[in-house]
Design a protein around this motif. Structure first.
Motif, PDB file in Angstrom:
ATOM      1  N   ASP A  35       0.810  -1.221   0.000  1.00 48.88           N
ATOM      2  CA  ASP A  35       0.000   0.000   0.000  1.00 48.88           C
ATOM      3  C   ASP A  35       0.838   1.263   0.000  1.00 48.88           C
ATOM      4  OD1 ASP A  35      -2.254  -1.556   0.033  1.00 48.88           O
ATOM      5  OD2 ASP A  35      -2.599  -1.381   2.196  1.00 48.88           O
ATOM      6  N   HIS A  36       1.994   1.237   0.684  1.00 53.88           N
ATOM      7  CA  HIS A  36       2.757   2.471   0.890  1.00 53.88           C
ATOM      8  C   HIS A  36       4.080   2.526   0.134  1.00 53.88           C
ATOM      9  CE1 HIS A  36       0.009   3.834   4.056  1.00 53.88           C
ATOM     10  NE2 HIS A  36       0.001   2.578   4.483  1.00 53.88           N
ATOM     11  N   HIS A  37       4.570   1.366  -0.335  1.00 55.51           N
ATOM     12  CA  HIS A  37       5.841   1.342  -1.066  1.00 55.51           C
ATOM     13  C   HIS A  37       5.694   0.785  -2.484  1.00 55.51           C
ATOM     14  CE1 HIS A  37       7.330   1.895   3.018  1.00 55.51           C
ATOM     15  NE2 HIS A  37       8.543   2.121   2.552  1.00 55.51           N
ATOM     16  N   ASN A  38       4.472   0.478  -2.847  1.00 60.64           N
ATOM     17  CA  ASN A  38       4.186   0.005  -4.209  1.00 60.64           C
ATOM     18  C   ASN A  38       5.044  -1.197  -4.588  1.00 60.64           C
ATOM     19  OD1 ASN A  38       2.838   0.109  -6.710  1.00 60.64           O
ATOM     20  ND2 ASN A  38       4.514   1.272  -7.642  1.00 60.64           N
ATOM     21  N   VAL A  39       5.186  -2.130  -3.639  1.00 61.24           N
ATOM     22  CA  VAL A  39       5.996  -3.324  -3.906  1.00 61.24           C
ATOM     23  C   VAL A  39       5.115  -4.440  -4.445  1.00 61.24           C
ATOM     24  CG1 VAL A  39       7.548  -2.696  -2.016  1.00 61.24           C
ATOM     25  CG2 VAL A  39       5.761  -4.418  -1.634  1.00 61.24           C
ATOM     26  N   GLU A  40       5.756  -5.432  -5.045  1.00 59.71           N
ATOM     27  CA  GLU A  40       5.092  -6.677  -5.414  1.00 59.71           C
ATOM     28  C   GLU A  40       5.486  -7.698  -4.363  1.00 59.71           C
ATOM     29  OE1 GLU A  40       4.882  -9.868  -9.158  1.00 59.71           O
ATOM     30  OE2 GLU A  40       6.037  -8.002  -9.331  1.00 59.71           O
ATOM     31  N   GLY A  41       4.511  -8.173  -3.603  1.00 57.25           N
ATOM     32  CA  GLY A  41       4.829  -8.986  -2.443  1.00 57.25           C
ATOM     33  C   GLY A  41       4.283 -10.387  -2.484  1.00 57.25           C
ATOM     34  N   TYR A  42       5.057 -11.320  -1.932  1.00 60.85           N
ATOM     35  CA  TYR A  42       4.661 -12.713  -1.779  1.00 60.85           C
ATOM     36  C   TYR A  42       5.026 -13.150  -0.363  1.00 60.85           C
ATOM     37  CZ  TYR A  42       4.305 -12.773  -6.865  1.00 60.85           C
ATOM     38  OH  TYR A  42       3.958 -12.491  -8.154  1.00 60.85           O
ATOM     39  N   GLY A  43       4.239 -14.090   0.171  1.00 55.72           N
ATOM     40  CA  GLY A  43       4.512 -14.570   1.512  1.00 55.72           C
ATOM     41  C   GLY A  43       4.500 -16.078   1.597  1.00 55.72           C
ATOM     42  N   LEU A  44       5.247 -16.618   2.555  1.00 53.74           N
ATOM     43  CA  LEU A  44       5.193 -18.037   2.908  1.00 53.74           C
ATOM     44  C   LEU A  44       4.787 -18.126   4.363  1.00 53.74           C
ATOM     45  CD1 LEU A  44       6.792 -18.497   0.224  1.00 53.74           C
ATOM     46  CD2 LEU A  44       8.034 -20.284   1.422  1.00 53.74           C
ATOM     47  N   GLU A  45       3.835 -18.993   4.657  1.00 52.91           N
ATOM     48  CA  GLU A  45       3.331 -19.153   6.018  1.00 52.91           C
ATOM     49  C   GLU A  45       2.797 -20.565   6.185  1.00 52.91           C
ATOM     50  OE1 GLU A  45       2.503 -19.040   9.682  1.00 52.91           O
ATOM     51  OE2 GLU A  45       3.303 -17.162   8.868  1.00 52.91           O
ATOM     52  N   LEU A  46       2.987 -21.159   7.359  1.00 54.30           N
ATOM     53  CA  LEU A  46       2.554 -22.525   7.622  1.00 54.30           C
ATOM     54  C   LEU A  46       1.197 -22.587   8.317  1.00 54.30           C
ATOM     55  CD1 LEU A  46       3.268 -25.545   7.474  1.00 54.30           C
ATOM     56  CD2 LEU A  46       4.429 -25.284   9.684  1.00 54.30           C
ATOM     57  N   ASP A  47       0.937 -21.670   9.229  1.00 47.99           N
ATOM     58  CA  ASP A  47      -0.266 -21.699  10.052  1.00 47.99           C
ATOM     59  C   ASP A  47      -1.526 -21.455   9.215  1.00 47.99           C
ATOM     60  OD1 ASP A  47      -2.314 -19.979  11.838  1.00 47.99           O
ATOM     61  OD2 ASP A  47      -1.247 -21.398  13.114  1.00 47.99           O
ATOM     62  N   ASP A  48      -2.510 -22.354   9.327  1.00 47.43           N
ATOM     63  CA  ASP A  48      -3.734 -22.276   8.517  1.00 47.43           C
ATOM     64  C   ASP A  48      -4.467 -20.951   8.676  1.00 47.43           C
ATOM     65  OD1 ASP A  48      -3.339 -24.841   7.574  1.00 47.43           O
ATOM     66  OD2 ASP A  48      -4.645 -25.783   9.051  1.00 47.43           O
ATOM     67  N   SER A  49      -4.682 -20.535   9.925  1.00 47.52           N
ATOM     68  CA  SER A  49      -5.463 -19.318  10.170  1.00 47.52           C
ATOM     69  C   SER A  49      -4.745 -18.075   9.660  1.00 47.52           C
ATOM     70  CB  SER A  49      -5.765 -19.184  11.671  1.00 47.52           C
ATOM     71  OG  SER A  49      -4.565 -19.061  12.426  1.00 47.52           O
ATOM     72  N   LYS A  50      -3.415 -18.064   9.774  1.00 48.24           N
ATOM     73  CA  LYS A  50      -2.655 -16.912   9.290  1.00 48.24           C
ATOM     74  C   LYS A  50      -2.621 -16.859   7.766  1.00 48.24           C
ATOM     75  CE  LYS A  50       0.203 -16.618  13.444  1.00 48.24           C
ATOM     76  NZ  LYS A  50       1.556 -16.795  14.035  1.00 48.24           N
ATOM     77  N   VAL A  51      -2.558 -18.042   7.139  1.00 50.82           N
ATOM     78  CA  VAL A  51      -2.642 -18.087   5.675  1.00 50.82           C
ATOM     79  C   VAL A  51      -3.972 -17.508   5.215  1.00 50.82           C
ATOM     80  CG1 VAL A  51      -2.846 -19.631   3.687  1.00 50.82           C
ATOM     81  CG2 VAL A  51      -1.053 -20.022   5.379  1.00 50.82           C
ATOM     82  N   LEU A  52      -5.060 -17.879   5.889  1.00 43.94           N
ATOM     83  CA  LEU A  52      -6.390 -17.384   5.542  1.00 43.94           C
ATOM     84  C   LEU A  52      -6.472 -15.869   5.723  1.00 43.94           C
ATOM     85  CD1 LEU A  52      -9.259 -18.087   4.661  1.00 43.94           C
ATOM     86  CD2 LEU A  52      -9.840 -18.481   7.076  1.00 43.94           C
TER      87      LEU A  52
END
Length: 203
Positions: A35-52
């Motif tokens: 939102d503030h740096h106009n980046v293209e972002g991707y994430g990796l996460e294991l926890d189900d609720s956090k992924v959601l």
């Protein structure tokens, strides 16, 4: 709402870059950077609720165990920055993950609790027990922290791996950096924040 260490990370991110956030949680940091740096972002996460939660925030997130590495998902030099905030100490193979960060990214940014802080040393010395502090609030039997390290440990690993430290910020529990702390970061710092890259001879 960003944590203070995440706010500090944002100051190191150039606009318009590609970001990978390892252990991205609910995606708050990536959402802010998008939102503030106009980046293209991707994430990796294991926890189900956090992924959601990340998906609901419009984050491109992959559910994955970071200990399995990044080779299944990303090619060399896919990102400008690979971020891992307050996650390194919970990894089974932190040294290997550090190398993977610099395989897929040009620079890495890491934050971790500094186990060398004087309160931790004092609790071990006087109480003979694993320390419990604001930075390390869990007890030894229910903590996710399996590879705690100090500022000196991390910098020694970087030297061993041919990693050049570009910036370092070490702060107290209120995320301040008083002058005395700068003189003895391993003793007085509670959270360490690093930006680094691989030395040319090790690429």
């Amino acid at each position: 709402m960003l944590r203070p260490d995440q706010e500090m990370i944002c100051h190191w991110i150039q606009p318009g870059t590609r970001i990978l956030d390892l252990g991205c949680g609910d995606g708050s940091l990536l959402r802010h950077l998008m939102d503030h740096h106009n980046v293209e972002g991707y994430g990796l996460e294991l926890d189900d609720s956090k992924v959601l939660s990340s998906l609901k925030s419009g984050i491109n997130v992959i559910q994955s165990d970071l200990d399995h590495g990044l080779s299944d998902y990303f090619d060399d030099d896919s990102f400008d920055y690979v971020i891992m905030s307050l996650t390194l100490q919970a990894m089974n193979f932190p040294d290997q993950l550090l190398e993977e960060m610099l395989r897929v990214g040009k620079q890495g940014i890491i934050t971790f609790p500094n186990f060398g802080h004087w309160r931790n040393r004092l609790q071990l010395l006087l109480g003979g027990k694993m320390p419990v502090t604001k930075t390390l609030p869990d007890t030894w039997y229910n903590t996710s922290n399996i590879h705690l390290c100090t500022v000196n440990d991390f910098e020694a690993l970087c030297m061993q791996k041919g990693i050049r430290i570009l910036e370092r910020t070490v702060v107290d529990h209120q995320h301040r950096q008083p002058a005395l702390l700068k003189l003895a970061p391993n003793l007085l710092g509670e959270t360490a924040i690093y930006r680094f890259e691989r030395l040319p001879s090790h690429q």
